[in-house]
Design a protein around this motif. Structure first.
Motif, PDB file in Angstrom:
ATOM      1  N   ALA A  28       1.936  42.671 -11.257  1.00 42.21           N
ATOM      2  CA  ALA A  28       0.684  43.189 -10.684  1.00 42.21           C
ATOM      3  C   ALA A  28      -0.401  42.107 -10.671  1.00 42.21           C
ATOM      4  O   ALA A  28      -1.106  41.939  -9.675  1.00 42.21           O
ATOM      5  CB  ALA A  28       0.218  44.423 -11.441  1.00 42.21           C
ATOM      6  N   VAL A  29      -0.514  41.362 -11.764  1.00 41.88           N
ATOM      7  CA  VAL A  29      -1.509  40.285 -11.841  1.00 41.88           C
ATOM      8  C   VAL A  29      -1.139  39.178 -10.856  1.00 41.88           C
ATOM      9  O   VAL A  29      -1.995  38.654 -10.139  1.00 41.88           O
ATOM     10  CB  VAL A  29      -1.614  39.746 -13.281  1.00 41.88           C
ATOM     11  CG1 VAL A  29      -2.461  38.484 -13.338  1.00 41.88           C
ATOM     12  CG2 VAL A  29      -2.182  40.821 -14.196  1.00 41.88           C
ATOM     13  N   TRP A  30       0.141  38.817 -10.800  1.00 43.24           N
ATOM     14  CA  TRP A  30       0.609  37.777  -9.874  1.00 43.24           C
ATOM     15  C   TRP A  30       0.279  38.174  -8.436  1.00 43.24           C
ATOM     16  O   TRP A  30      -0.278  37.388  -7.680  1.00 43.24           O
ATOM     17  CB  TRP A  30       2.113  37.563 -10.042  1.00 43.24           C
ATOM     18  CG  TRP A  30       2.705  36.632  -9.041  1.00 43.24           C
ATOM     19  CD1 TRP A  30       2.744  35.268  -9.118  1.00 43.24           C
ATOM     20  CD2 TRP A  30       3.334  36.976  -7.802  1.00 43.24           C
ATOM     21  NE1 TRP A  30       3.356  34.741  -7.994  1.00 43.24           N
ATOM     22  CE2 TRP A  30       3.726  35.772  -7.179  1.00 43.24           C
ATOM     23  CE3 TRP A  30       3.607  38.185  -7.148  1.00 43.24           C
ATOM     24  CZ2 TRP A  30       4.385  35.755  -5.948  1.00 43.24           C
ATOM     25  CZ3 TRP A  30       4.248  38.150  -5.929  1.00 43.24           C
ATOM     26  CH2 TRP A  30       4.636  36.939  -5.340  1.00 43.24           C
ATOM     27  N   ALA A  31       0.618  39.399  -8.048  1.00 48.23           N
ATOM     28  CA  ALA A  31       0.376  39.855  -6.681  1.00 48.23           C
ATOM     29  C   ALA A  31      -1.114  39.873  -6.369  1.00 48.23           C
ATOM     30  O   ALA A  31      -1.534  39.456  -5.287  1.00 48.23           O
ATOM     31  CB  ALA A  31       0.992  41.237  -6.468  1.00 48.23           C
ATOM     32  N   ALA A  32      -1.928  40.323  -7.312  1.00 52.38           N
ATOM     33  CA  ALA A  32      -3.377  40.371  -7.093  1.00 52.38           C
ATOM     34  C   ALA A  32      -3.947  38.960  -6.899  1.00 52.38           C
ATOM     35  O   ALA A  32      -4.852  38.763  -6.083  1.00 52.38           O
ATOM     36  CB  ALA A  32      -4.062  41.063  -8.264  1.00 52.38           C
ATOM     37  N   ARG A  33      -3.410  38.000  -7.609  1.00 50.74           N
ATOM     38  CA  ARG A  33      -3.885  36.615  -7.467  1.00 50.74           C
ATOM     39  C   ARG A  33      -3.543  36.015  -6.109  1.00 50.74           C
ATOM     40  O   ARG A  33      -4.178  35.071  -5.686  1.00 50.74           O
ATOM     41  CB  ARG A  33      -3.312  35.739  -8.572  1.00 50.74           C
ATOM     42  CG  ARG A  33      -3.963  35.985  -9.896  1.00 50.74           C
ATOM     43  CD  ARG A  33      -3.497  35.021 -10.935  1.00 50.74           C
ATOM     44  NE  ARG A  33      -4.166  35.294 -12.189  1.00 50.74           N
ATOM     45  CZ  ARG A  33      -3.699  34.956 -13.366  1.00 50.74           C
ATOM     46  NH1 ARG A  33      -2.562  34.299 -13.464  1.00 50.74           N
ATOM     47  NH2 ARG A  33      -4.371  35.253 -14.456  1.00 50.74           N
ATOM     48  N   THR A  34      -2.560  36.566  -5.445  1.00 52.46           N
ATOM     49  CA  THR A  34      -2.210  36.054  -4.121  1.00 52.46           C
ATOM     50  C   THR A  34      -3.153  36.598  -3.058  1.00 52.46           C
ATOM     51  O   THR A  34      -3.131  36.121  -1.939  1.00 52.46           O
ATOM     52  CB  THR A  34      -0.780  36.453  -3.708  1.00 52.46           C
ATOM     53  OG1 THR A  34      -0.733  37.859  -3.482  1.00 52.46           O
ATOM     54  CG2 THR A  34       0.253  36.025  -4.727  1.00 52.46           C
ATOM     55  N   SER A  35      -3.918  37.587  -3.373  1.00 54.44           N
ATOM     56  CA  SER A  35      -4.813  38.331  -2.476  1.00 54.44           C
ATOM     57  C   SER A  35      -4.048  39.210  -1.486  1.00 54.44           C
ATOM     58  O   SER A  35      -4.613  39.724  -0.548  1.00 54.44           O
ATOM     59  CB  SER A  35      -5.810  37.415  -1.755  1.00 54.44           C
ATOM     60  OG  SER A  35      -5.197  36.661  -0.744  1.00 54.44           O
ATOM     61  N   GLY A  37      -1.852  41.646  -2.878  1.00 52.27           N
ATOM     62  CA  GLY A  37      -1.260  42.604  -3.798  1.00 52.27           C
ATOM     63  C   GLY A  37      -0.886  43.926  -3.163  1.00 52.27           C
ATOM     64  O   GLY A  37       0.137  44.505  -3.484  1.00 52.27           O
ATOM     65  N   GLY A  38      -1.694  44.401  -2.236  1.00 49.79           N
ATOM     66  CA  GLY A  38      -1.441  45.699  -1.618  1.00 49.79           C
ATOM     67  C   GLY A  38      -0.284  45.713  -0.641  1.00 49.79           C
ATOM     68  O   GLY A  38       0.260  46.763  -0.344  1.00 49.79           O
ATOM     69  N   VAL A  39       0.104  44.556  -0.117  1.00 48.96           N
ATOM     70  CA  VAL A  39       1.185  44.533   0.871  1.00 48.96           C
ATOM     71  C   VAL A  39       2.464  43.879   0.339  1.00 48.96           C
ATOM     72  O   VAL A  39       3.483  43.904   1.016  1.00 48.96           O
ATOM     73  CB  VAL A  39       0.744  43.845   2.184  1.00 48.96           C
ATOM     74  CG1 VAL A  39      -0.270  44.700   2.903  1.00 48.96           C
ATOM     75  CG2 VAL A  39       0.203  42.464   1.927  1.00 48.96           C
ATOM     76  N   LEU A  40       2.412  43.338  -0.845  1.00 55.65           N
ATOM     77  CA  LEU A  40       3.640  42.820  -1.468  1.00 55.65           C
ATOM     78  C   LEU A  40       4.327  44.006  -2.137  1.00 55.65           C
ATOM     79  O   LEU A  40       4.254  44.211  -3.338  1.00 55.65           O
ATOM     80  CB  LEU A  40       3.316  41.697  -2.455  1.00 55.65           C
ATOM     81  CG  LEU A  40       2.863  40.399  -1.804  1.00 55.65           C
ATOM     82  CD1 LEU A  40       2.357  39.410  -2.850  1.00 55.65           C
ATOM     83  CD2 LEU A  40       3.981  39.781  -0.978  1.00 55.65           C
TER      84      LEU A  40
END
Length: 181
Positions: A28-35, A37-40
């Motif tokens: 969740a943190v990794w995905a959020a850092r990519t900007s 997160g909602g579509v990964l």
């Protein structure tokens, strides 16, 4: 290096299990850092987004190799493997070197990487089927092959044909008259 015996289960290696749990916990943190997160969302289509992110992060296969221990690449490796597991029925594996039969140290940050220091995904119960997510990340940055032919791989194209079966006709016998009018 630990030897692999006949009873070795490549899906149950303790380092693999610990890494998978850590990656899942950090997702969740990794995905959020990519900007993104909602579509990964672990869909095959989301591999296109990750493909773009990898290309923005690195310019070469060697750069991905050098960064393989960074949080971004570790998360990307896990994400690619999870998409394969969830949509292709694969499982995570940590397999011994095919030549030596030895298990390399898991993600050995201090050593030169080999194809076998990191996990792969493959068909359950089939020791000959495996795809290395790290190598998929590396492969999308390759622009030409060893003979200079253009290469245009993407994570989605690798997902569509993980074992490169479309390019190989090993089981088909060549017709000597084919193409000769």
């Amino acid at each position: 290096m630990a030897g692999a015996d006949e009873m070795y289960d490549p899906t149950r290696h303790p380092d693999l299990r610990a890494w998978l749990a850590a990656r899942e916990g950090a997702h969740a943190v990794w995905a959020a850092r990519t900007s993104f997160g909602g579509v990964l969302d672990f869909s095959p289509a989301s591999l296109t987004i990750l493909d773009d992110l990898v290309r923005e992060t690195a310019d070469s296969m060697e750069e991905i190799t050098d960064r393989r221990m960074t949080p971004f690449v570790q998360g990307a490796i896990w994400y690619v493997g999870e998409v394969f597991c969830r949509h292709k029925g694969m499982v995570w594996k940590y397999i011994p070197d095919l030549v030596s039969g030895q298990l390399e140290p898991f993600f050995d940050a201090g050593a030169e990487t080999s194809a076998f220091d990191h996990p792969c995904v493959g068909a359950p119960g089939d020791p000959d089927s495996y795809v290395y997510p790290l190598n998929a990340l590396r492969r999308i940055l390759l622009t030409e092959d060893e003979v200079g032919d253009k290469v245009d791989d993407s994570l989605l194209s690798i997902f569509a044909d993980p074992f490169g079966e479309d390019d190989e006709d090993d089981d088909e016998e060549m017709d000597p008259s084919a193409g000769w009018g």
